[in-house]
Design a protein around this motif. Structure first.
Motif, PDB file in Angstrom:
ATOM      1  N   GLY A   1      15.240  60.379  14.892  1.00 51.94           N
ATOM      2  CA  GLY A   1      16.183  61.359  14.346  1.00 51.94           C
ATOM      3  C   GLY A   1      16.269  62.542  15.310  1.00 51.94           C
ATOM      4  O   GLY A   1      15.832  62.444  16.468  1.00 51.94           O
TER       5      GLY A   1
ATOM      6  N   GLU B   1      12.988  52.917  11.891  1.00 46.14           N
ATOM      7  CA  GLU B   1      14.363  52.522  12.236  1.00 46.14           C
ATOM      8  C   GLU B   1      14.750  53.007  13.632  1.00 46.14           C
ATOM      9  O   GLU B   1      14.988  52.225  14.553  1.00 46.14           O
TER      10      GLU B   1
ATOM     11  N   GLU C   1      12.805  63.852  16.650  1.00 45.21           N
ATOM     12  CA  GLU C   1      12.183  62.818  17.492  1.00 45.21           C
ATOM     13  C   GLU C   1      12.877  62.749  18.851  1.00 45.21           C
ATOM     14  O   GLU C   1      12.229  62.606  19.894  1.00 45.21           O
TER      15      GLU C   1
HETATM   16  N1  URA Z   1      13.029  57.795  11.095  1.00 42.83           N
HETATM   17  C1  URA Z   1      12.683  56.663  11.758  1.00 42.83           C
HETATM   18  O1  URA Z   1      12.982  55.548  11.337  1.00 42.83           O
HETATM   19  N2  URA Z   1      11.987  56.805  12.873  1.00 42.83           N
HETATM   20  C2  URA Z   1      11.622  57.969  13.369  1.00 42.83           C
HETATM   21  O2  URA Z   1      10.988  57.979  14.415  1.00 42.83           O
HETATM   22  C3  URA Z   1      11.993  59.123  12.657  1.00 42.83           C
HETATM   23  C4  URA Z   1      12.684  59.031  11.520  1.00 42.83           C
END
Ligand code: URA
Length: 264
Positions: free
Chosen positions: A111, A108, A114
């Motif tokens: 977070g 997606e 990341e």
């Molecule tokens: N959730 C996601 O969708 N992507 C990421 O990179 C980390 C958590």
């Protein structure tokens, strides 16, 4: 030719003509034509600097990218300010993995972890994703590339707004064009909705194969959903086994290329 050059030639010819015809020029020549720069020169002068920076890029539309290399896409993402997420991000998170992946995993958006590290799926959901992939002999160091729908963290980890996903979509399209994965695994509803342009969620979409530009696509739960509700893990395992049937069809020997990913 520039308007200035044309003006100079005109003045020279006028002086010569005045001298031959024997009358003095007015200081302001009211019959003088209005000179414009040649179109070609205007175009060259305007386009040259852009071509030097991005020689391989298609400039048809500002939102369309036809990049030369993944490095080029990563640089574009790093410079991006197409949506408000650019203002709150610490780092852009373009993606990670091998350059010719068998499988592209689409999540997606970044977070907290990341966003801090500039890498996708490195937090708790990422650790679970790595285990899910390992269960079907896939890893980000051997045969997978991992990317997200949006490359910048949405505040408070909310779902990206449709305008944010749309602003970012050409990056993922460029990545898919370059990576040429043989199969795609969408984890979560946001990934599936945006890639497949559907209003349905994971519950409806799982257990089937779809196609994106002739690439088979499978949908399963986002690892964060599995962390919130462990009862979904059994269904996710069913999905992974189902996805693996397609992988074996595409390349019966793919498992021999698998190298386990051990997080440092
Ligand atoms: N959730 C996601 O969708 N992507 C990421 O990179 C980390 C958590």
């Amino acid at each position: 030719m520039t308007s200035e050059q044309k003006q100079q030639i005109y003045s020279l010819l006028k002086t010569a003509s005045d001298s031959i015809l024997g009358y003095k020029s007015k200081s302001f020549d009211e019959n003088a034509p209005f000179f414009k720069d040649d179109e070609k020169i205007q175009l060259q002068e305007k386009q040259q600097p852009q071509q030097k920076i991005q020689p391989q890029e298609n400039t048809k539309s500002s939102n369309q990218i036809l990049p030369q290399s993944m490095q080029n896409v990563i640089e574009k993402i790093a410079q991006c300010s197409r949506c408000p997420l650019a203002k709150t991000r610490h780092n852009t998170v373009p993606g990670t993995g091998v350059s010719s992946p068998f499988v592209l995993v689409i999540g997606e958006g970044p977070g907290f972890e990341e966003d801090m590290q500039g890498l996708p799926f490195v937090g708790p959901a990422g650790q679970l994703l790595d285990k899910m992939l390992a269960a079907i002999n896939l890893s980000r160091i051997s045969n997978v590339y991992i990317a997200n729908i949006v490359k910048c963290r949405p505040p408070q980890n909310r779902n990206p707004y449709p305008e944010e996903a749309d602003a970012c979509s050409s990056f993922l399209q460029a990545q898919i064009a370059l990576l040429k994965p043989k199969a795609i695994l969408c984890v979560g509803t946001v990934a599936a909705k945006n890639l497949l342009k559907t209003e349905f969620g994971v519950t409806k979409l799982r257990g089937q194969f779809f196609e994106y530009q002739n690439i088979p696509v499978c949908v399963t739960y986002h690892p964060s959903a599995l962390l919130r509700d462990i009862s979904l893990k059994r269904l996710a395992w069913e999905d992974l086994k189902f996805f693996k049937t397609k992988l074996l069809e595409l390349n019966p020997g793919y498992e021999s290329q698998y190298i386990p990913y051990v997080k440092q």
